[in-house]
Design a protein around this motif. Structure first.
Motif, short mmCIF file in Angstrom:
data_model
loop_
_atom_site.label_atom_id
_atom_site.label_comp_id
_atom_site.label_asym_id
_atom_site.label_seq_id
_atom_site.Cartn_x
_atom_site.Cartn_y
_atom_site.Cartn_z
N ARG A 119 40.00 32.85 28.36
CA ARG A 119 39.48 33.81 27.64
C ARG A 119 38.75 35.09 28.08
O ARG A 119 39.20 36.04 27.39
CB ARG A 119 38.33 32.85 26.90
N GLU A 120 38.18 34.80 29.19
CA GLU A 120 37.41 35.93 29.98
C GLU A 120 38.72 37.30 30.21
O GLU A 120 38.24 38.37 30.03
CB GLU A 120 36.84 35.59 31.08
N ARG A 121 39.59 36.67 30.67
CA ARG A 121 40.74 37.60 31.05
C ARG A 121 41.31 38.21 29.80
O ARG A 121 41.78 39.63 29.94
CB ARG A 121 41.74 36.97 32.05
N LEU A 122 41.46 37.55 28.75
CA LEU A 122 41.82 38.09 27.63
C LEU A 122 40.99 39.32 27.12
O LEU A 122 41.39 40.15 26.47
CB LEU A 122 42.39 37.22 26.65
N PRO B 62 41.53 42.94 46.26
CA PRO B 62 41.74 42.34 44.88
C PRO B 62 42.41 42.89 43.84
O PRO B 62 42.45 43.94 43.59
CB PRO B 62 40.05 42.19 44.34
N PRO B 63 42.91 41.97 43.05
CA PRO B 63 43.74 42.65 42.01
C PRO B 63 42.74 43.36 40.72
O PRO B 63 41.58 43.28 40.75
CB PRO B 63 44.31 41.06 41.30
N ARG B 64 43.57 44.44 40.34
CA ARG B 64 42.92 45.18 39.26
C ARG B 64 43.12 44.81 38.08
O ARG B 64 42.38 45.78 37.24
CB ARG B 64 43.56 46.66 39.65
N SER B 65 43.73 44.00 37.60
CA SER B 65 44.19 43.43 36.14
C SER B 65 44.32 42.16 36.11
O SER B 65 44.74 41.60 37.40
CB SER B 65 45.23 44.27 35.77
N PRO B 66 44.29 41.49 35.05
CA PRO B 66 44.53 40.16 35.06
C PRO B 66 45.96 39.82 35.40
O PRO B 66 46.33 38.82 36.03
CB PRO B 66 44.25 39.69 33.65
N GLY B 67 46.88 40.50 35.00
CA GLY B 67 48.42 40.42 35.52
C GLY B 67 48.74 40.40 36.68
O GLY B 67 49.55 40.07 37.64
#
Length: 264
Positions: A119-122, A238-243
């Motif tokens: 939910r938080e990533r969406l 660290p990743p810059r986006s959920p994907g």
């Protein structure tokens, strides 16, 4: 596989099938589906309601449209329902992907991608969706000023693709690369849809122009995804986006899904 014949007592009658079209002899509704799948299915729902029985050649399939019915099949009783023979027909083309796998393999793949749908990533994708929508509206403004027509299906496909690309790679693709990617994606999905709606699964292996175009488009998509996966690994941090949080296992699953179709 076991086939059994059930005897019906005088007190117990078979339940009637849901309503639906008769279709053509031997072919059922496959010709209509190949011509205009979305238009045909929409007309079936308006005519017959939330559950429609559709003859797909020798197989009868059921179109479910009510959210409760969909949740029953995909969520509440998911273990009782497997992928259809139509998914099996494209498995040699796509490999054992999340869309075509079943059983324990599907559950493993589903757990790998589950974090991206938290939910938080969406919620974090809201800014990405707004940015892509603003770019779309800017394109529309230019067409409105020039009073030129727009293909709404192409436009909505493009904005959806832009959101997916930004979510996966953390950035927008160059305009030329984006156009090529969306064209290739349309080629791939169109070929798969046609192949799914055929009674001759072996036809996918014929060296037709359509198959060659499909293989070339899928190879370009594979190269694009592989390039961005490699670039993200080299950047580190660290990743810059959920994907972008996809780890090595997820990337191997993605590359494994597309490689079988580009071989041979």
């Amino acid at each position: 596989m076991t086939f059994a014949r059930r005897r019906w007592s005088t007190r117990q009658r078979p339940r009637p099938l849901p309503a639906g079209p008769r279709g053509y002899p031997w072919l059922g509704v496959l010709p209509q589906m190949r011509r205009d799948s979305l238009g045909f299915l929409s007309a079936m729902v308006r005519t017959y309601g939330d559950i429609v029985a559709l003859p797909f050649g020798p197989v009868r399939v059921y179109l479910l449209c009510h959210p409760e019915h969909v949740a029953y099949v995909l969520q509440d009783q998911a273990r009782n329902y497997g992928k259809s023979r139509f998914s099996a027909q494209v498995r040699p083309l796509l490999g054992q992907s999340l869309a075509t796998s079943d059983g324990a393999l599907w559950r493993t793949q589903r757990r790998l991608v589950q974090p991206a749908f938290h939910r938080e990533r969406l919620a974090a994708l809201a800014g990405t969706i707004i940015t892509a929508t603003q770019a779309m509206l800017a394109r529309w403004a230019a067409h409105a000023a020039a009073e030129t027509a727009l293909d709404m299906l192409a436009e909505m496909t493009r904005v959806t693709g832009e959101v997916i690309v930004r979510a996966l790679f953390g950035t927008a693709l160059p305009e030329a690369v984006g156009r090529t990617m969306f064209t290739d994606f349309t080629t791939v999905t169109g070929y798969l849809r046609t192949h799914m709606l055929t009674l001759t699964p072996w036809s996918a292996w014929l060296p037709t122009p359509g198959r060659r175009q499909f293989q070339a488009a899928l190879a370009r998509l594979d190269h694009l995804v592989g390039h961005h996966i490699q670039a993200r690994r080299q950047q580190g941090g660290p990743p810059r986006s959920p994907g972008a949080a996809a780890d090595g296992a997820r990337s191997r699953h993605w590359r494994g899904d597309v490689r079988p179709a580009t071989a041979g």
